[in-house]
Design an enzyme around this catalytic site. Structure first.
Site, short mmCIF file in Angstrom:
data_model
loop_
_atom_site.label_atom_id
_atom_site.label_comp_id
_atom_site.label_asym_id
_atom_site.label_seq_id
_atom_site.Cartn_x
_atom_site.Cartn_y
_atom_site.Cartn_z
CB CYS A 1 -0.94 0.01 1.20
SG CYS A 1 -2.06 -1.40 1.22
CG ASN B 1 -6.64 -0.67 1.29
OD1 ASN B 1 -5.93 -0.31 0.35
ND2 ASN B 1 -6.14 -1.09 2.45
CG HIS C 1 -3.18 3.69 1.82
ND1 HIS C 1 -3.74 3.24 0.66
CD2 HIS C 1 -3.22 2.63 2.69
CE1 HIS C 1 -4.11 1.98 0.80
NE2 HIS C 1 -3.81 1.58 2.03
#
EC number: 2.3.1.180
Lengths: 328, 328
Positions: free
Chosen positions: A113, A285, A255
């Site tokens: 990520c 996500n 993020h």
């Protein structure tokens, strides 16, 4: 090292199929309310015919179209992904081929990520004055999900986002102002996915190999604690290097893992809600794709202007964190 | 950009199990002679209990031991691999954790067989004066092999190799002299491996997804033509940037894919056999691990001295090629 870092264009690509929380209740014991309250997520896009490569190619094509730059003017293509279609060829060479960027070198990085912000640093270090890069985060995390595990399946989505970045001083005035990166490998086991088969005619079965940990496994509490502690620290370090205060920053492009993490970071750093753009409700996500998808939407909605100072922060598997401070 | 680039230590790690050509004849219709004549390979090491991570950790531990450097002095860990154990965490953060390199940032890159030389460039660009990096190529390609396909199974092996690289001018006098990198994504389909599953409750079956191209598939003729054409070109471009002739180079540390490719490159560039170290007979093609394994053996056998000029060249999946010219 040049401090010139101009984002000439930004774009996103999402799979056509959008899956609402309600639909997930048919696959596992969960509810729309539970997902919304715990994560802020209302829906996610899921690849049905799309691939990590096709999403990345769509982003690249949009970036070229927006900037009216010839593909042959691209010097570097980096794709950040933890969900490639193949182990070889990597995704970036396939993007290179699809758009005809014959002069570009192309490779993938995997920082989960945090991949996109690590890629920003690599682009910054690579580009010589006059050179141009495509940086793309692209993921089809849906293939790494156990769609019966309500603790992880509700969190992830598919998508891609990217930037066309130039170090050509004559084109634009964007600048690289500072950064901070850190890895916490000792906490890596709190978030795992994509264990690869390990079988050959001579291999010895081990407990670990028998686990078949293909799908996401996450210690949600530990990852939450990590993010809410290390993300503010990383941002503070990057701002210190840039010699800026948080109030100097127009927006923190964080993020999008969980709306509660974003809220906690904002509280710890005393940020306004206007400084904390959010789109997790729509996409979930999307790992390395999350910041560039969010940024592309901010640009499209004119929420960011040339000259604004921005912080990009990624965090997740590794465990890893990274922050880049730029002037747009 | 600093030109200081000192290789302080070099190391390799191989799985314990060594598999001779003869043993492969029990799995597929092939022969020791056929393999030796076509590839130069006599044996390869195969992971039985070892993993991509454990091999990389072994290399890292040896590098620290050799250099007597504290793990906390490491600023950057890059692992080049096309055969990771997990998609997250990546290999490099696990190395960071195993050796206690708390200050290092750590991530993986995937440029297949060219991964190590691409990593050299990234390390070169990243390191500030006084900083130190671990660069490791680690592979367990045995898991990507169809052990009944005689056209590919005989070629590959497992292993890891690496370097401890410093940009500290006071430590050593090594220098970065020049480089050349290129990607040929339009030829990427000539060498594929590790297609990842693409299944979710909404996914639509496609012809490609049904292929199950997990194992290596290679158009050997095309890859051979690519390597024998593009590797000499890449070396010539890198030497031109370094303002050196091939006769100035002590050794060309080429990716060990096939002894015939190495011989062809040597012929085209008019190199002596002393300039072309070979160890493919023992290890087969170990992708990103191949050049650092070879280099670690050259150093151990004192075939290279401080001040020697060297060329490292990697090539393979992508398709990709890269060359770095350094003074050791």
């Amino acid at each position: 090292m040049t401090t010139n870092f101009s984002i000439l264009a930004s774009a996103k690509a999402l799979p056509t199929t959008q899956v609402m929380n309600q639909e997930l209740t048919q696959l596992m014991p969960t509810s729309d309310n539970w997902i919304k309250q715990r994560t802020g997520i209302r829906s996610r896009h899921i690849a049905t015919t799309e691939t990590t490569t096709s999403l990345a190619v769509s982003v690249a094509q949009q970036l070229l179209h927006q900037s009216q730059l010839a593909a042959t003017a691209i010097d570097l293509i980096i794709v950040a992904t933890m969900s490639p279609d193949y182990l070889t060829p990597a995704t970036a060479p396939q993007v290179q081929a699809a758009i005809g960027a014959e002069q570009a070198i192309a490779f993938d990085i995997n920082v989960a990520c945090a991949g996109f912000v690590y890629g920003m640093q690599l682009v910054h270090q690579y580009l010589q004055p006059g050179q141009t890069a495509l940086l793309i985060g692209s993921e089809t995390l849906s293939r790494l999900v156990d769609w019966h595990d309500r603790s992880t399946a509700v969190l992830f989505g598919d998508g891609a986002g990217g930037m066309l970045i130039s170090a050509n001083p004559s084109l634009m005035t964007g600048r690289w102002l500072g950064s901070h990166y850190a890895t916490f490998g000792t906490d890596g086991h709190y978030l795992t996915a994509g264990q690869q088969p390990r079988v050959n005619p001579w291999s010895v079965a081990t407990d670990e190999a028998d686990d078949n940990r293909w799908a996401f496994q996450m210690n949600g509490r530990r990852v939450y604690d990590f993010a809410t502690k290390q993300v503010p620290r990383s941002i503070e370090q990057a701002l210190m290097q840039a010699d800026l205060k948080s109030s100097d920053i127009k927006a923190f492009v964080l993020h999008q893992a969980n709306a509660r993490i974003v809220a906690s970071v904002g509280q710890k750093l005393n940020l306004t809600s206007a400084q904390l753009p959010l789109n997790i409700a729509q996409y979930g996500n999307t790992a390395a794709a999350s910041e560039p998808i969010l940024f592309a939407e901010m640009v499209a909605q004119q929420q960011v202007q040339r000259g604004d100072k921005l912080v990009f922060t990624g965090f997740g598997g590794g465990l890893s964190v990274g922050s880049a401070v730029i002037e747009y």
